[in-house]
Each structure stands twice: as C-alpha cells, then as structure tokens.
Design a protein around this motif. Sequence first.
Motif, PDB file in Angstrom:
ATOM      1  N   HIS A  89     -31.200  44.100  -8.168  1.00  0.00           N
ATOM      2  CA  HIS A  89     -30.954  42.999  -9.009  1.00  0.00           C
ATOM      3  C   HIS A  89     -32.359  42.002  -9.523  1.00  0.00           C
ATOM      4  CE1 HIS A  89     -31.202  41.241  -5.024  1.00  0.00           C
ATOM      5  NE2 HIS A  89     -31.190  40.010  -5.513  1.00  0.00           N
ATOM      6  N   GLU A 135     -24.943  46.656 -16.761  1.00  0.00           N
ATOM      7  CA  GLU A 135     -24.851  45.691 -15.599  1.00  0.00           C
ATOM      8  C   GLU A 135     -26.047  45.738 -14.847  1.00  0.00           C
ATOM      9  OE1 GLU A 135     -20.923  47.654 -16.242  1.00  0.00           O
ATOM     10  OE2 GLU A 135     -23.268  48.222 -16.127  1.00  0.00           O
ATOM     11  N   LEU A 136     -26.877  46.838 -14.880  1.00  0.00           N
ATOM     12  CA  LEU A 136     -28.214  46.834 -14.274  1.00  0.00           C
ATOM     13  C   LEU A 136     -29.433  46.666 -15.086  1.00  0.00           C
ATOM     14  CD1 LEU A 136     -27.542  50.007 -12.098  1.00  0.00           C
ATOM     15  CD2 LEU A 136     -27.694  47.881 -11.268  1.00  0.00           C
ATOM     16  N   THR A 299     -24.672  43.500  -7.619  1.00  0.00           N
ATOM     17  CA  THR A 299     -24.388  44.423  -8.598  1.00  0.00           C
ATOM     18  C   THR A 299     -24.923  46.027  -8.264  1.00  0.00           C
ATOM     19  OG1 THR A 299     -24.508  42.912 -10.326  1.00  0.00           O
ATOM     20  CG2 THR A 299     -24.744  44.785 -11.056  1.00  0.00           C
ATOM     21  N   GLY A 303     -20.889  45.930  -7.484  1.00  0.00           N
ATOM     22  CA  GLY A 303     -20.596  45.589  -9.258  1.00  0.00           C
ATOM     23  C   GLY A 303     -20.358  47.149  -9.764  1.00  0.00           C
ATOM     24  N   VAL A 304     -21.394  47.703  -9.771  1.00  0.00           N
ATOM     25  CA  VAL A 304     -21.526  49.068 -10.435  1.00  0.00           C
ATOM     26  C   VAL A 304     -20.558  49.963  -9.942  1.00  0.00           C
ATOM     27  CG1 VAL A 304     -23.035  51.012 -11.118  1.00  0.00           C
ATOM     28  CG2 VAL A 304     -24.127  48.645 -11.194  1.00  0.00           C
ATOM     29  N   LEU A 323     -15.810  42.383  -4.496  1.00  0.00           N
ATOM     30  CA  LEU A 323     -16.675  41.861  -5.314  1.00  0.00           C
ATOM     31  C   LEU A 323     -16.754  40.460  -5.857  1.00  0.00           C
ATOM     32  CD1 LEU A 323     -18.885  42.477  -7.635  1.00  0.00           C
ATOM     33  CD2 LEU A 323     -17.390  43.588  -9.219  1.00  0.00           C
ATOM     34  N   THR A 327     -19.147  37.615  -4.865  1.00  0.00           N
ATOM     35  CA  THR A 327     -19.807  36.919  -6.074  1.00  0.00           C
ATOM     36  C   THR A 327     -19.602  35.601  -6.076  1.00  0.00           C
ATOM     37  OG1 THR A 327     -19.349  38.687  -7.693  1.00  0.00           O
ATOM     38  CG2 THR A 327     -19.874  36.674  -8.578  1.00  0.00           C
TER      39      THR A 327
END
Length: 338
Positions: A89, A135-136, A299, A303-304, A323, A327
Amino acid sequence: MTSSLIKNICVYGAGALGGAIAAKLAKAEGTQTQISVVARGAHLEAIRAGGISLWEADADRPIIASMAATADAGELPPQDLVVTGLKGHQLAAAVPGIAKLLHSGTRVVMILNGVPWWYFHRDRQSGHAEHQMKELDPNGDLWRLIGPERIIGCVAYQGAEVIAPGEVKLSNNGHFILGEPSGETTADIEAIAALLQQAGVNISISSRIRDDIWSKLMGNAAFNPISALTLGLMSDIMDDPALAAMVGQVMSEVKAVAEALGSQIAMSIEERLERSRQIGPVRTSMLQDLLAGKALEITPLVGVLVALGRLTNVPTPVSATILALVTQLDRKNQQSAD
C-alpha cells in the motif's frame, strides 16, 4: 547480468526487512558493490549517523553496517539493482522516487506480502495475462513508470522489527524466495541470488513464484487482520477455538481463489493450521503498524483477495467481512494518529 556487473544497489524503504538486507549487503566480503538506502525520519537520521545495527536471531551483539542514506532518491546515481522494502500500500506513492533510480537494465526486487501489482504479467496460468489491478496501482504508475518487465518477485519468510531508529532485530533465520514472473531462470535472477547468498541471505529461486505468493498469503490474509482486530499475538489467536476456526476459513478462501487462478498450494489447510500452532507468540506486522499508528496493509492482503474472488467467481464471505471491519479499524486508527 552477472553478479560482478551489479555495482550499485539501493534498498528503497530500509525498514525492518529492507534494513536487514541493506546491512547484510553492506557487510558482505568480496564484493565491490556500493550500497545505499532510501529512508525517512528518525530512522534515516540514525542510519546517517551510525549506520544500521542488525541483530540476527540469537546474536549477542549486532552487525553494524554503514552506507549512504537519503530521503531523496534523486540524490543517488542510477542503480543496477533496486530492492524495495516497502509494503504494497506504500508503493504507489513511492513510484516517482523509485523511477529516478532506474537505467535501461535495472532490475527491481520487490519484497511484498500479498498479491503484488505485477501478478498477471507474463502469467500463463490464470487466463488473465497482463490484467492490471487498480486496487494496487490506481493510476497505472507502477506498471507504466517502473514496468513489470523489471520485476523479480520476492516472498519473504523473515521475522523482523525496527526496535529503535537505525536498529533492526530479526526473530528467525529467514528464507527469501525469488522468481521471475515468466517462471524462467534467467541470468539476472541467478546473479542477484548469488549476490544475496554471498551476503548471508538465505535465497532460493522458484519457477512458480505465484504458488509461493499464495502459500504465504494463506497465513497473512488470516493472521494479520485478525491480530489487528483482536490485538492478539498469533499464539493468542490459535489458542482461541473460534478465532482458529476463522483462520481456517480464510485459508480455505485463499486456497480456492489461488486454484481458480491456476496456482497450486501443496499444503492442506489442516497442515497449515498445525504449522501455525508452532509459531508461538508472534506479533504480526499489521498489529505492529496498528500500535504504531501507521496505515495498515489491507489492500494487498485482504482487499485484492476479495477482488480476485469476484474476478474468478469464488465466494470469499469471511474475508469480505474481515475486510470491512479492518478497513473501519484503520480509518479510526488514522484519525486518532492525526
């Protein structure tokens, strides 16, 4: 590339793992490499003043290694090898600095937990070759300015912690796995592995680095967020039947998504849980970051996983719940830190 042609090496993000590798490279005998690090804050000032003090597992005194240290990568010449110690991140914000270090032949070893931004580059297993994950890499800067073709993947099994500015402690005799995204054993990866081995870093080369990524993620996707949510050590989590069952559920979701993308995880969930029970009272990196008021590595680890579950039509209900919770925890933690 041969190891003798690797003259300039920069570790970008010289925290726990990055600092340990930088110290070992700087102290390696028989090499002509110039080692530099990019760091920040009190840690940077301590490295400038006295180098990095590295406590190996069970050592009674540290290795002390001096090296060039800066907060501005633009002060350094182009590098033959860049090793990043940043978390997933943190990478997008670091792209301009990393890009300043590159010449046409620079290779970049990224030590990352979780699914990396380059995952689908030259991927022949999933049916999603060259798919980019927003996302990344929200703006595509990693893909465009660093380039997946430079990357050598790295999976680290090394417990490490910055215990004071300029001081890093290792909790075990670790192991690092390197792999080209293509699966090939290239001259570059052999040269980099040889150089790191000469510096005392335990290295192996994998022809299926994505399998290794998923195998590591089985633990990280479960233990990191659950430890942050409960403030528990790994031993605390495994001693609680309900939490241990949740760990197993997350591991099952990771394994299912991995297999849907063509990866193979040899170890069963039961075997992985039993191995986890042997690890002991370890404080995960996410729990360390939470207690330090830092942004959490959500993430890449969770997240991924959920996003790739959607891509492959694999349900990930437990991970999706975790998640949402972690978060919100991160949001509140950042507000408190501010």
